[in-house]
Structure formats: C-alpha cells, structure tokens
Design a protein around this motif. Structure first.
Motif, PDB file in Angstrom:
ATOM      1  N   HIS A 284       1.121  -1.587   0.145  1.00  8.92           N
ATOM      2  CA  HIS A 284      -0.020   0.349  -0.222  1.00  8.92           C
ATOM      3  C   HIS A 284       1.284   1.213   0.199  1.00  8.92           C
ATOM      4  O   HIS A 284       0.249   1.908   0.027  1.00  8.92           O
ATOM      5  N   ASN A 285       2.372   1.390   0.285  1.00  7.16           N
ATOM      6  CA  ASN A 285       2.991   2.313   0.782  1.00  7.16           C
ATOM      7  C   ASN A 285       3.816   2.528  -0.677  1.00  7.16           C
ATOM      8  O   ASN A 285       4.038   4.148  -1.320  1.00  7.16           O
ATOM      9  N   TRP A 286       4.339   1.372  -0.877  1.00 10.95           N
ATOM     10  CA  TRP A 286       5.775   1.501  -1.918  1.00 10.95           C
ATOM     11  C   TRP A 286       5.314   1.316  -3.600  1.00 10.95           C
ATOM     12  O   TRP A 286       4.426   0.227  -3.761  1.00 10.95           O
TER      13      TRP A 286
ATOM     14  N   GLY B 147       2.438  11.967   0.572  1.00  6.26           N
ATOM     15  CA  GLY B 147       3.126  11.599   0.017  1.00  6.26           C
ATOM     16  C   GLY B 147       4.460  11.701  -0.131  1.00  6.26           C
ATOM     17  O   GLY B 147       4.512  13.616  -0.234  1.00  6.26           O
TER      18      GLY B 147
ATOM     19  N   TYR C 248       5.801   6.983  -2.552  1.00  7.76           N
ATOM     20  CA  TYR C 248       5.885   6.385  -0.690  1.00  7.76           C
ATOM     21  C   TYR C 248       4.775   7.110  -0.390  1.00  7.76           C
ATOM     22  O   TYR C 248       4.747   8.140  -0.520  1.00  7.76           O
ATOM     23  N   LYS C 249       3.307   6.351  -0.165  1.00  8.66           N
ATOM     24  CA  LYS C 249       2.795   7.046  -0.004  1.00  8.66           C
ATOM     25  C   LYS C 249       1.896   7.886  -0.975  1.00  8.66           C
ATOM     26  O   LYS C 249       2.175   7.044  -2.044  1.00  8.66           O
TER      27      LYS C 249
END
Length: 339
Positions: free
Chosen positions: A229-231, A268, A256-257
């Motif tokens: 979900h982030n990277w 982000g 990221y994000k």
C-alpha cells in the motif's frame, strides 16, 4: 436548500404539473444534471540555470469543472481556466482571458468508452513522460484488464515544449495515437505509439542531420510494480524514431504513500531520475522540467493535505542541460484549494 425548495414546489403544484405532462419525480434529477466543481491554486516556480538569470513565476489560477449529464451513458465535461501572475499583479500579457481549456462528450458502454471534442491527452503507458496536455478529435478505449486506446485529431504545437513551435504557419499538427495498458494487479505494463505531422518539425533545432522531416514518430513503454500500500516503482522509456538528436527519454521513480485531498493528514513523497531528450517529448507532466527540457538529473518531491480539500506540494530538480552540460535546477511549490 435547493432540494427543500424543489420538494415544496413539487408538493404544492403537483396536480398542475401532472396535468401539463411534467413528471414531478424527475424535477430533482433534472436540477442536478449539471454539477460544478473547481480549484483555486497558487504555484511558485524558480528555474535556475548556470550563467543565466533565475526565471521565477508566481502564478494564481482558477479552474471550474462543469459536468453535465446527457443520459445514462453520456456526459459532457469541460474546464474553464483563468490565470494571473502575482509578481506582475496582472495577466501574463494583454491577451490573457478566461479560457475554455477543454470540452468533450464522454460515452460509457460497459468496457467501451468514446470521447468526442477537445479532451485531455495523457500518455498513460509512460505515466506522462511523453505528453500531458489536450487535443481536439476523438478517442476510443476498450477492454477490461488489457485496455486499448485509439486517438485521432489535431494538436496545437504552440502548447508543446519550446523546441516544437518555431513559427511556421502549420501549428495544428495532425495527430494519431494508440496505447495498450495492462494493470489489474500489482504489475502494470504499457506501450504506446504517437504520430504528429506538421511543418513545425522541419524547423526544430537539431532535429535531423542534413535533412528535414515534418513527422514525429514517438514510441514509449512503461512498467511499474506496487509492492504494497505504500511503495510503488515505475519506469518508462520513449524514443522519436524520426529524430537524429536528443531522440530518447527515460524516467524511473520510486513513490511512497500518496496524498488524498479528501483525507486530512495524508501525505506522499517520491524520488526520481529523469533524462529528457527534447526531440522526444511533446509536453511531459513534470512540473520541475515542464518548461526547460533537454535535461537530465534527480528530482525529489513531497505532498501533504493539511486540511480536507487543501493540497500542498514541494518539488526540487537538480541536474544538467544535455546540450551544454551546465547546471540546471528548479524549485517548485503549490497550494491548491478544491471545492
């Protein structure tokens, strides 16, 4: 307030309206056929090139987005844009005015979509490396997991990056494009071809060696992978096979994000390396290299949502000019209010 007024009028005059053949149950729906959203944004850009004076802009822009329902399958979308510059306390020049940026009809039938009019032109396969602008014509997209897009029309080269508008009388290029995009899961793949034809290309600097061409044939591929979900990692490559010089471009970006204007506190960040040959790119999406192409270098940026529907971003590019090897740096900041 509008709904309450409609309900009150419908209840009071329902018999009369029904006698006239008007269906009261549709009044509220018809009143909501046109919806307006908008954005007020401030943008600061400072381009700093070695041995040149800094080029700074303080730009205010107001955008309105009307959307009109035609029926269950068709909508009409448009954007009105007005700009002014804070450093001048005025428009960029006397011709500045509110502009109809785009207007197009959008039809959706299951997995088949058609657009007609002046509409966004975005190279999805390479995530905006080649172009992020608008064109006039038609576009069709079909497919589910594997989507195909076909486009044809005219593109105003005065909107393109500086190398592609040199003063001929053939500024509206003929345009055809095709894309394939696959991305149902974590893996994303894309490929595209775009053809532009105009006498402007015969005057582009360092375009061909010892000959001229009025064509641009731009191919691009892109691939990305979302680890969680982030990277998110994405890379793209593009080439103009009609050009002899500065005929390739590539980009790789780790994100990221990501910020969501509906959720206060979201943010982000990203880091990217960009190589932008100016005979390959029409108008890329990057803010720090939008007006100063033919560069290579590193870029970092971050965005944050301090309040619901308020977006902030800062970006910095540090690189070199491909032709002169001189330092090229750009600082970019933006605050947007959505409504």
């Amino acid at each position: 307030a509008d709904k309450a007024l409609i309900d009150k009028l419908a209840a009071e005059f329902s018999d009369e309206l029904n006698n006239l053949g008007v269906r009261v149950s549709n009044l509220e729906r018809n009143a909501d056929k046109v919806k307006w959203t908008g954005e007020a944004r401030y943008t600061y850009t400072s381009a700093r090139h070695e041995d040149e004076k800094n080029d700074n802009t303080d730009k205010l822009q107001f955008r309105l987005y009307p959307t009109a329902e035609v029926n269950n399958n068709w909508h009409v979308n448009a954007r009105l844009t007005a700009s002014t510059y804070m450093d001048k306390d005025a428009g960029k020049d006397s011709s500045d005015k509110t502009e109809l940026t785009y207007v197009y009809a959008d039809g959706q039938y299951g997995n088949f979509n058609v657009k007609l009019g002046k509409m966004p032109l975005y190279s999805v396969a390479d995530d905006g490396l080649v172009v992020d602008d608008f064109f006039s014509g038609a576009s069709v997209t079909f497919g589910k997991d594997l989507k195909a897009t076909l486009e044809a029309g005219r593109y105003d080269l005065d909107r393109a990056q500086d190398n592609f508008h040199k003063g001929s009388n053939d500024k509206a290029a003929n345009y055809q494009g095709a894309e394939l995009n696959y991305g149902p899961n974590k893996l994303r793949l894309g490929a595209s071809y775009r053809h532009f034809n105009s006498a402007e290309f015969t005057q582009a600097a360092n375009y061909r060696n010892g000959s001229t061409s009025d064509d641009a044939n731009i191919w691009s591929v892109g691939a990305g992978y979302k680890f969680d979900h982030n990277w998110n990692l994405f890379g793209a490559f593009a080439q103009n096979t009609e050009a002899d010089n500065y005929d390739t471009a590539h980009n790789i970006q780790l994100s990221y994000k990501g910020s969501d204007i509906a959720n206060k506190g979201t943010w982000g960040a990203y880091a990217a390396y960009r190589y932008l040959g100016n005979n390959t790119l029409v108008l890329p999406t990057y803010d720090t290299a939008h007006s100063h192409l033919n560069e290579k270098g590193w870029e970092v940026g971050a965005s944050y949502v301090p309040f619901t529907n308020v977006y902030t971003a800062v970006e910095y590019f540090d690189g070199k000019d491909l032709a002169t090897d001189r330092d090229a740096k750009t600082l970019f900041g933006r605050v947007s209010f959505f409504f």
